[in-house]
Design an enzyme around this catalytic site. Structure first.
Site, mmCIF file in Angstrom:
data_model
loop_
_atom_site.group_PDB
_atom_site.id
_atom_site.type_symbol
_atom_site.label_atom_id
_atom_site.label_comp_id
_atom_site.label_asym_id
_atom_site.label_seq_id
_atom_site.Cartn_x
_atom_site.Cartn_y
_atom_site.Cartn_z
ATOM 1 N N ASP A 147 21.427 79.932 -73.555
ATOM 2 C CA ASP A 147 22.804 80.355 -73.808
ATOM 3 C C ASP A 147 23.844 79.540 -73.047
ATOM 4 O O ASP A 147 25.016 79.926 -72.993
ATOM 5 C CB ASP A 147 22.969 81.842 -73.458
ATOM 6 C CG ASP A 147 22.703 82.121 -71.988
ATOM 7 O OD1 ASP A 147 22.136 81.260 -71.309
ATOM 8 O OD2 ASP A 147 23.073 83.222 -71.523
ATOM 9 N N GLU A 148 23.434 78.406 -72.490
ATOM 10 C CA GLU A 148 24.376 77.622 -71.690
ATOM 11 C C GLU A 148 24.093 76.133 -71.863
ATOM 12 O O GLU A 148 22.940 75.703 -71.884
ATOM 13 C CB GLU A 148 24.240 78.004 -70.219
ATOM 14 C CG GLU A 148 25.429 77.638 -69.358
ATOM 15 C CD GLU A 148 25.407 78.358 -68.018
ATOM 16 O OE1 GLU A 148 25.829 77.745 -67.027
ATOM 17 O OE2 GLU A 148 24.953 79.517 -67.960
ATOM 18 N N ASP B 157 29.204 78.624 -71.951
ATOM 19 C CA ASP B 157 28.326 79.780 -71.747
ATOM 20 C C ASP B 157 28.620 80.826 -72.822
ATOM 21 O O ASP B 157 29.768 81.250 -72.981
ATOM 22 C CB ASP B 157 28.557 80.385 -70.363
ATOM 23 C CG ASP B 157 27.743 81.652 -70.148
ATOM 24 O OD1 ASP B 157 26.536 81.535 -69.918
ATOM 25 O OD2 ASP B 157 28.321 82.758 -70.224
#
Length: 417
Positions: A115-116, A15
């Site tokens: 974003d992960e 993350d």
């Protein structure tokens, strides 16, 4: 619980910390972890949402991703307020994914969001070391190449990697949870802290006397299945740290159930303006259906009124012949709007969906209507847009103040590109 019959993998959940804010900080040669920076959807609107706040801003002022622009401390000279640039975030996300290709093949990467990402790192001991060493190298590489700090959870499966990342790694950088660690590291936490349990499920579980993940694990599986069906069974196994979802392969191949498009309007729309917005949404929904070579039989219109009045409606209607013709879908939406609109409220959110899908060409033709011309117009307009851009050819109403297509063409994910 006997874990011997369940697969053990080395799965990382990575993350990017305050990703949008970190990207904007790096662009300005600021330290993402110490700079006071907020990414706002539209700084011209006081009610615009804060899409991302840097860790320092969160800690100093308690700003979060649900805060509004007007809540930001305007008096602080060190605060940077930045408009979102979605194209930059997507580019950075793709570059980080390319970096991961240096460690594992494409089949071992499951992009969860911009974003992960999950990465399965089985069998890398001879190349990069054990799972902890791989995680540390990836973390260092991302920081060195992009200036962005990440948190990494390590688990036997994707669920464990994701949850230990949320609960522990965001505080310490890298954290691990294997099957044997579930009782100690996960069970004490409130259910609302667990990935996959939303507000509605929390309330339902609370009514049953369940407030922690450990209580779900000790609850009767049969009762959970009876109360929540498949979701209850998944809750039970997740509480024990068991997740049977694949850790290799094509993660994105799913059958398209329908095509939907909606918008939260920047201002209140009147009854006269709403049909223009609806037409633009129908155009986009049908374009996507035509691209997929699909037609739909059920058309759905959702309308939410402004905050002053509240309420709205959500209604659907089926047609006799499946379609992907814009004016066919628009005609049904207009009927639904005229039938269910209360006649006085202003409108703030509109949603159009085409579902109950069929393959184009596998449907019955209407002998009393020349549908080929209608279809040809849609496909011709699509071809022009594909070649020259989404705004190369538009309906006249799209150029009015109530049209939404031109404004949305400059955005990605609802925010400025």
């Amino acid at each position: 619980m006997d874990y011997s019959k369940y697969a053990r993998n080395d799965v990382l959940c990575i993350d990017m910390r305050s990703f949008y804010a970190s990207v904007e900080a790096v662009k300005r040669q600021l330290d993402p972890m110490t700079a006071l920076l907020a990414v706002v959807g539209d700084p011209d609107r006081p009610g615009s949402i804060v899409l991302a706040a840097s860790p320092a801003l969160k800690q100093k002022y308690g700003i979060s991703n649900v805060s509004r622009f007007f809540e930001l401390p305007k008096h602080d000279p060190e605060l940077h307020i930045v408009q979102a640039h979605m194209a930059d975030y997507l580019y950075m996300s793709s570059e980080i994914t390319k970096l991961l290709y240096q460690y594992v093949p494409k089949e071992a990467i499951h992009q969860y969001s911009v974003d992960e990402v999950w990465v399965t790192v089985n069998g890398l001991e001879k190349l990069f070391g054990n799972r902890w060493e791989v995680a540390e190298q990836i973390k260092e590489d991302i920081l060195e190449n992009f200036g962005i700090t990440c948190s990494i959870g390590i688990g036997d499966n994707k669920f464990l990697a994701k949850v230990v990342m949320d609960l522990h790694a965001k505080k310490v950088g890298i954290a691990e949870c294997r099957y044997e660690d579930v009782e100690e590291k996960l069970w004490p936490f409130p259910i609302e802290k667990i990935w996959g349990i939303g507000g509605r499920m929390k309330r339902n579980l609370n009514r049953m006397g369940i407030v922690t993940l450990g209580q779900i694990a000790r609850f009767s599986l049969d009762q959970l299945k009876k109360r929540f069906g498949v979701m209850g069974e998944q809750l039970y196994w997740h509480a024990w740290g068991i997740d049977l979802s694949p850790v290799f392969g094509n993660f994105t191949k799913t059958e398209q159930k329908g095509f939907g498009h909606g918008i939260s309007l920047l201002r209140d729309y009147s009854a006269e303006e709403a049909p223009i917005c609806i037409l633009d949404l129908c155009e986009e929904v049908c374009r996507r259906a035509r691209t997929a070579n699909k037609v739909g039989k059920t058309i759905h219109l959702g309308i939410s009124y402004s905050k002053e009045t509240g309420g709205g409606f959500s209604r659907s209607q089926s047609v006799s012949i499946p379609t992907n013709v814009t004016m066919d879908v628009y005609g049904v939406c207009l009927q639904l709007f005229r039938k269910f609109y209360d006649g006085k409220s202003t409108i703030r959110h509109v949603y159009v969906t085409l579902d109950n899908l069929f393959d184009k060409g596998a449907t019955q033709l209407d002998l009393f209507e020349d549908r080929s011309k209608k279809n040809d117009i849609g496909y011709a307009m699509d071809a022009i847009r594909d070649k020259f851009g989404t705004t190369a050819i538009l309906r006249a109403t799209s150029y009015t103040n109530a049209g939404i297509t031109i404004g949305r063409s400059k955005k990605i994910g609802g925010h400025r590109a």
